[in-house]
Design a protein around this motif. Structure first.
Motif, short mmCIF file in Angstrom:
data_model
loop_
_atom_site.label_atom_id
_atom_site.label_comp_id
_atom_site.label_asym_id
_atom_site.label_seq_id
_atom_site.Cartn_x
_atom_site.Cartn_y
_atom_site.Cartn_z
N THR A 229 0.85 -1.19 0.00
CA THR A 229 0.00 0.00 0.00
C THR A 229 0.89 1.24 0.00
OG1 THR A 229 -1.72 -1.21 1.18
CG2 THR A 229 -1.86 1.18 1.20
N VAL A 230 0.60 2.15 -0.89
CA VAL A 230 1.39 3.36 -1.05
C VAL A 230 1.29 4.22 0.20
CG1 VAL A 230 1.64 5.48 -2.43
CG2 VAL A 230 1.04 3.32 -3.54
N LYS A 231 2.43 4.73 0.63
CA LYS A 231 2.49 5.56 1.85
C LYS A 231 1.53 6.74 1.72
CE LYS A 231 5.85 7.68 4.96
NZ LYS A 231 5.49 6.93 6.12
N GLY A 232 0.76 6.98 2.78
CA GLY A 232 -0.17 8.09 2.83
C GLY A 232 -1.55 7.79 2.24
N VAL A 233 -1.73 6.61 1.66
CA VAL A 233 -3.01 6.26 1.04
C VAL A 233 -3.97 5.72 2.10
CG1 VAL A 233 -4.10 4.56 -0.49
CG2 VAL A 233 -2.10 5.82 -1.25
N ARG A 234 -5.23 6.10 1.99
CA ARG A 234 -6.30 5.54 2.81
C ARG A 234 -7.13 4.63 1.92
NH1 ARG A 234 -7.01 8.81 7.85
NH2 ARG A 234 -9.05 7.91 8.22
N ARG A 235 -7.53 3.50 2.46
CA ARG A 235 -8.33 2.54 1.71
C ARG A 235 -9.66 2.35 2.41
NH1 ARG A 235 -4.85 -1.69 -1.41
NH2 ARG A 235 -6.94 -1.92 -2.20
N GLY A 236 -10.55 1.69 1.75
CA GLY A 236 -11.86 1.45 2.33
C GLY A 236 -12.86 2.47 1.86
N TYR A 237 -13.16 3.43 2.72
CA TYR A 237 -14.15 4.47 2.42
C TYR A 237 -15.48 3.85 2.02
CZ TYR A 237 -10.47 8.02 2.42
OH TYR A 237 -9.45 8.85 2.78
N HIS A 238 -15.97 2.90 2.82
CA HIS A 238 -17.27 2.31 2.54
C HIS A 238 -17.81 1.59 3.78
CE1 HIS A 238 -14.52 -1.10 1.67
NE2 HIS A 238 -15.51 -1.82 2.17
N ALA A 239 -19.06 1.21 3.67
CA ALA A 239 -19.73 0.36 4.66
C ALA A 239 -20.43 -0.75 3.88
CB ALA A 239 -20.74 1.16 5.47
N HIS A 240 -20.92 -1.73 4.60
CA HIS A 240 -21.67 -2.82 3.98
C HIS A 240 -23.04 -2.93 4.63
CE1 HIS A 240 -18.42 -4.57 1.60
NE2 HIS A 240 -17.63 -4.24 2.60
N LYS A 241 -24.02 -3.33 3.85
CA LYS A 241 -25.37 -3.52 4.37
C LYS A 241 -25.47 -4.85 5.12
CE LYS A 241 -27.12 -0.96 0.44
NZ LYS A 241 -27.73 -1.10 -0.88
N CYS A 242 -24.80 -5.88 4.63
CA CYS A 242 -24.91 -7.22 5.22
C CYS A 242 -23.59 -7.83 5.67
CB CYS A 242 -25.58 -8.18 4.22
SG CYS A 242 -27.24 -7.70 3.78
N LEU A 243 -22.54 -7.62 4.91
CA LEU A 243 -21.27 -8.30 5.11
C LEU A 243 -20.60 -7.95 6.44
CD1 LEU A 243 -18.65 -9.16 2.62
CD2 LEU A 243 -17.92 -7.47 4.28
N LYS A 244 -20.04 -8.95 7.08
CA LYS A 244 -19.24 -8.79 8.30
C LYS A 244 -17.81 -9.19 7.97
CE LYS A 244 -23.23 -10.27 10.96
NZ LYS A 244 -24.07 -10.61 9.81
N GLN A 245 -16.84 -8.63 8.71
CA GLN A 245 -15.44 -8.91 8.41
C GLN A 245 -14.61 -9.07 9.68
OE1 GLN A 245 -14.65 -5.31 6.14
NE2 GLN A 245 -14.67 -6.47 4.24
N ILE A 246 -13.51 -9.78 9.53
CA ILE A 246 -12.42 -9.81 10.51
C ILE A 246 -11.18 -9.33 9.76
CG2 ILE A 246 -10.88 -11.25 11.90
CD1 ILE A 246 -13.45 -11.30 13.28
#
Length: 136
Positions: A40-57
């Motif tokens: 991942t490139v230094k200074g980059v933010r990833r994600g920027y989302h939510a999910h309606k159903c999905l759960k994660q670890i």
């Protein structure tokens, strides 16, 4: 906001460490998808989302990164830096991953197969979605 971290059992000796994960035992759901991020490139933010159903670890299996969580009312910043610890992220939770170390590998265990219609990628739409969920 309740932050849930799972501490996975480590098995090790002079040869090294091993962590084994079993769905519905160590992971609180059936795992339908696994993916990971690296270089991942230094200074980059990833994600920027939510999910309606999905759960994660989320597990930083190498290096470290920070996770920004937002449930529409509260926010939290969590450091992931142990390969034997996983952060549970429920559905309806906005997430951003950032401040990756150069050697970071972030693995994600997901409860559902990829489905673009499950994503909320606009923060204002996410806030409206959460408000509508509370009304129902």
């Amino acid at each position: 906001m309740e932050i849930v971290k799972y501490r996975f059992q480590q098995h090790g000796d002079e040869r090294g460490q091993l962590v084994a994960l079993e769905e519905n035992k160590d992971i609180p759901f059936q795992v339908k998808r696994v993916y990971y991020m690296y270089d991942t490139v230094k200074g980059v933010r990833r994600g920027y989302h939510a999910h309606k159903c999905l759960k994660q670890i989320l597990i930083a299996i190498h290096g470290n990164c920070k996770i920004h969580l937002d449930n529409g009312k509260e926010t939290a910043e969590i450091l992931l830096d142990k390969p034997y610890e996983g952060l549970y992220i429920s559905n309806d939770m906005w997430r951003e991953m950032y401040d990756f170390s150069e050697d970071a590998v972030l693995m994600v265990l997901a409860s559902e197969y990829y489905d673009e219609s499950d994503y909320i990628r606009n923060y204002d739409e996410y806030i409206q979605y959460i408000k509508n969920e509370v009304k129902e």
